[in-house]
Scaffold this motif. Sequence first.
Motif, PDB file in Angstrom:
ATOM      1  N   GLN A   1      -7.226 -19.712 -82.135  1.00  0.00           N
ATOM      2  CA  GLN A   1      -7.421 -18.909 -80.930  1.00  0.00           C
ATOM      3  C   GLN A   1      -6.084 -18.549 -80.275  1.00  0.00           C
ATOM      4  O   GLN A   1      -5.150 -19.332 -80.269  1.00  0.00           O
ATOM      5  CB  GLN A   1      -8.299 -19.665 -79.936  1.00  0.00           C
TER       6      GLN A   1
ATOM      7  N   GLY B   1      -9.510  -8.354 -80.587  1.00  0.00           N
ATOM      8  CA  GLY B   1     -10.366  -8.305 -79.422  1.00  0.00           C
ATOM      9  C   GLY B   1     -10.010  -7.121 -78.533  1.00  0.00           C
ATOM     10  O   GLY B   1      -9.169  -6.284 -78.875  1.00  0.00           O
TER      11      GLY B   1
ATOM     12  N   ASP C   1      -8.090 -12.182 -75.724  1.00  0.00           N
ATOM     13  CA  ASP C   1      -9.183 -12.829 -76.455  1.00  0.00           C
ATOM     14  C   ASP C   1      -8.962 -12.790 -77.968  1.00  0.00           C
ATOM     15  O   ASP C   1      -9.916 -12.918 -78.748  1.00  0.00           O
ATOM     16  CB  ASP C   1     -10.514 -12.143 -76.121  1.00  0.00           C
TER      17      ASP C   1
END
Length: 395
Positions: free
Chosen positions: A295, A311, A324
């Motif tokens: 992430q 994202g 994101d």
Amino acid sequence: LADMAFAKSLSVDLADRHSSFNWSGGTPGTPASLVENTASADTARWAIKYQPMDSLLLRASWSQGFRTPSISDLYFGNSSNYPAAKDPCAGGYGGLQPGAPLPPGCGSQHKNQPNAQIMAIGGGNPNLTPEKAVSKTLGFVWNPGFLPGFDFSADYYKISLYNEIGAIGAQNILNGCYFQTQPGYCKFITVNSGIITKIMNTNVNNGQLDTAGIDVSTHYKLPSTSVGDFKLGLDWTFLREYQFTSADKSVTNELGLTTSFGGFPRQKATIALNWNYGDWSANWDIKYVHSLYEQGCSNTSIALGECSDLGPVKVVKGKNTYPDSKNHLGNWFTHNVQVAYHVESWNTDFSFGIRNLFDKAPPAAPNSAFANTYLPALYPIVPGRFFYGRVSVKF
């Protein structure tokens, strides 16, 4: 208990232990005082094995754990480091975006952050308290009579670790203070003239870790043949939970995600084929690691096209950002082979093997602690095909 009307065998194991420890304590960041800290606990365990028939064994257990802080946990010397961190109350290098409202913990006061890194102090803490744990397991083993040489087992496990010892992390401390308004985090932050000058990130009892999963194992020894004996095996782990709850009760689900040096894949497995023929033996195993997500791709990995899922875009100071973003690390298989020869008169084994037979590179993690590296807890430290030879002598 054996030969009972309802069971071939039944065994019960009960245990209890009392532990008591003491050590000198003090205030984090200062030399330990002569204050005596003490800790004691009664830890219990029970386990049961029930065999209702020759081919089936049922088993279950429950146990408590207790670990006092180690010497390193308590007294490891403090040292400074400069992690990348964003002050939520500051613009510039901080995390406050132009026009955005101040987080509730900022007290309506804007701060400054002149650098992308903030000094943090790490090390031991003589005021720690012991870790405690509870472990539960439930499973069975099956050896069917109609298929000699075959076995199958499955076990469910659930482990909860309380008062886990470790450092919170500089950014977690900042977020806990300013976003979640937790005084316990704010006390670790030193502010001078509107600038954070120091974050105390020494060891603390920082929360609870819960993990659960299912381990499956099966083996089959084939009937002997004129060219030797063969045995197949499969060990498969299904991780169902890996969740950390911090002292402020915020929850982080780390299942299927990576960290700087490892990760928590939902599945891992090993398939093995073993062969024995006189003094000769060989084995071939296939290792599998399920896909993971990394992430928050770094700006560098995004610029190099190494981030699989950007994202939605967000424009900050005229630049595109991807808050994101995440990077997909795909499923990974590797093959390892080895052949060995035993010389009985010398009590010696000669073996030769190849790791990563097909030279399969593990997925890179471009946003890890070191750019474009592999995760050594899951994949080989040295990637690529590796040849080795070994001579083992027993005396």
